[in-house]
Design an enzyme around this catalytic site. Structure first.
Site, PDB file in Angstrom:
ATOM      1  N   GLU A 286      77.260  10.586  35.230  1.00 43.73           N
ATOM      2  CA  GLU A 286      77.447  10.479  33.792  1.00 43.73           C
ATOM      3  C   GLU A 286      76.346  11.216  33.025  1.00 43.73           C
ATOM      4  O   GLU A 286      76.607  11.853  32.003  1.00 43.73           O
ATOM      5  CB  GLU A 286      77.456   8.994  33.374  1.00 43.73           C
ATOM      6  CG  GLU A 286      78.562   8.178  34.013  1.00 43.73           C
ATOM      7  CD  GLU A 286      78.139   7.520  35.325  1.00 43.73           C
ATOM      8  OE1 GLU A 286      78.645   6.430  35.624  1.00 43.73           O
ATOM      9  OE2 GLU A 286      77.304   8.106  36.059  1.00 43.73           O
TER      10      GLU A 286
ATOM     11  N   CYS B 220      76.577   2.339  36.150  1.00 43.39           N
ATOM     12  CA  CYS B 220      75.593   1.306  36.472  1.00 43.39           C
ATOM     13  C   CYS B 220      75.081   0.635  35.190  1.00 43.39           C
ATOM     14  O   CYS B 220      75.078   1.224  34.108  1.00 43.39           O
ATOM     15  CB  CYS B 220      74.437   1.885  37.269  1.00 43.39           C
ATOM     16  SG  CYS B 220      73.550   3.214  36.447  1.00 43.39           S
TER      17      CYS B 220
ATOM     18  N   ALA C  69      85.760  11.336  74.406  1.00 46.21           N
ATOM     19  CA  ALA C  69      86.591  12.418  74.941  1.00 46.21           C
ATOM     20  C   ALA C  69      87.166  11.943  76.264  1.00 46.21           C
ATOM     21  O   ALA C  69      86.527  11.181  76.997  1.00 46.21           O
ATOM     22  CB  ALA C  69      85.772  13.684  75.129  1.00 46.21           C
TER      23      ALA C  69
ATOM     24  N   ARG D 204      78.510  14.194  63.750  1.00 45.64           N
ATOM     25  CA  ARG D 204      77.221  13.511  63.817  1.00 45.64           C
ATOM     26  C   ARG D 204      76.437  13.658  62.520  1.00 45.64           C
ATOM     27  O   ARG D 204      75.783  12.714  62.070  1.00 45.64           O
ATOM     28  CB  ARG D 204      76.396  14.066  64.986  1.00 45.64           C
ATOM     29  CG  ARG D 204      76.903  13.667  66.360  1.00 45.64           C
ATOM     30  CD  ARG D 204      76.063  14.294  67.456  1.00 45.64           C
ATOM     31  NE  ARG D 204      76.522  13.885  68.788  1.00 45.64           N
ATOM     32  CZ  ARG D 204      75.986  14.329  69.922  1.00 45.64           C
ATOM     33  NH1 ARG D 204      74.978  15.194  69.892  1.00 45.64           N
ATOM     34  NH2 ARG D 204      76.464  13.914  71.076  1.00 45.64           N
TER      35      ARG D 204
END
Length: 306
Positions: free
Chosen positions: A27, A52, A131, A164
């Protein structure tokens, strides 16, 4: 991740987003981007997360909107953080602003799914990854001295390292740490290394392992309880966890329902025997891709209605 757009008479006059932690919020950047401040008094500001209402690393955005004279605020979804959680909306309404909440709410919640999970469930967003061979094995039977089975090609290995970088922490179990000696870094993709985590209840892992080389921050847990590990990660402020462990650790997360998404890579060859891959439960397929005969599947856990 928050973005904001200021609109006057159907035209965008300012836009901004929260660029980094501790920096100006969306904002602030959007309002600051407006060249003709006189237009603010008849504008609408659109923001995907509730402004906020408290002093944190920056002043309250709700106060800025009120001071700017913007009469209408459209909010995608409320902020579950305890110091906001409806207080920003209340402050805006008390000041006389027209406030609309819940526009594209599901999309807004998806954007910040890790943030919401962290504050509502008091744990990180959990991604499982493994995997496997075409016939459903994650490794052959072998000793620690033998090389682990390699399922990924160059492209899918790069994608794993990108995955990752998108998680703050990465966890493997004792057996994986000992048998595979992983580095758990992001050497094939630009981005930060996740906090490395492993379990060593009997303090049996040798000092020679990559996880103990001191190159990247690492936490070694001396208990196996998933709940205790997740509690510790919550206290550390970790909002996302990638689990790359073996069958025991992965299946434990699945059986206890402590997972949010799963990435599975299937290689185009069979092992015929070995360690069976985990068995998912309550999964919903989200995406399916093929990279040079290597299939990747992305699942989310089905939300069960009570």
């Amino acid at each position: 991740m928050v973005g904001a757009v200021v609109v006057c008479d159907g035209r965008i006059i300012g836009e901004g987003y929260h660029r980094h932690c501790g920096g100006p919020h969306a904002e602030v950047n959007a309002i600051g981007n407006v060249r003709q401040k006189g237009l603010l008094c008849r504008s609408t500001i659109y923001v995907n997360l509730e402004p906020c209402a408290h002093f944190g690393k920056t002043p309250p955005c709700a106060d800025l909107i009120i001071r700017s004279g913007i009469p209408r605020v459209v909010i995608g979804c409320t902020d579950p953080f305890a110091k906001v959680n409806g207080l920003g909306i209340k402050k805006l309404k008390d000041a006389g602003c027209e406030v609309v909440v819940g526009v594209l709410e599901q999309e807004c919640r998806e954007l910040n799914r890790r943030f919401f999970t962290f504050h509502q469930k008091h744990r990180p967003w959990i991604t499982l990854k493994w995997a496997q061979s075409k016939d459903g094995f994650i490794d052959r039977f072998r000793s620690a001295e033998e090389e682990p089975t390699h399922f990924s090609n160059a492209l899918t290995q790069t994608l794993i390292h990108r995955l990752r970088t998108r998680h703050q922490a990465i966890l493997v179990g004792t057996t994986t740490a000992l048998m595979d000696n992983p580095t758990l870094t992001t050497r094939y993709w630009q981005g930060p290394n996740p906090l490395r985590l492993t379990i060593d209840r009997h303090n049996s892992l040798p000092q020679s392992l990559h996880l103990k080389d001191g190159s990247t921050p690492t936490v070694i847990y001396t208990q196996e309880g998933i709940d205790e590990i997740l509690d510790d990660l919550y206290e550390r402020g970790i909002q996302s966890l990638l689990v790359e462990g073996g069958i025991k650790l992965l299946q434990n997360f699945i059986d206890t329902g402590l997972w949010d998404e799963t990435h599975i890579e299937t290689a185009p060859f069979c092992l015929k025997e070995g360690v069976k891959a985990p068995t998912l439960a309550n999964e919903v397929l989200q995406c399916y891709n093929c990279y040079n005969e290597h299939i990747t599947q992305f699942y989310r856990q089905k939300v069960l209605k009570t």
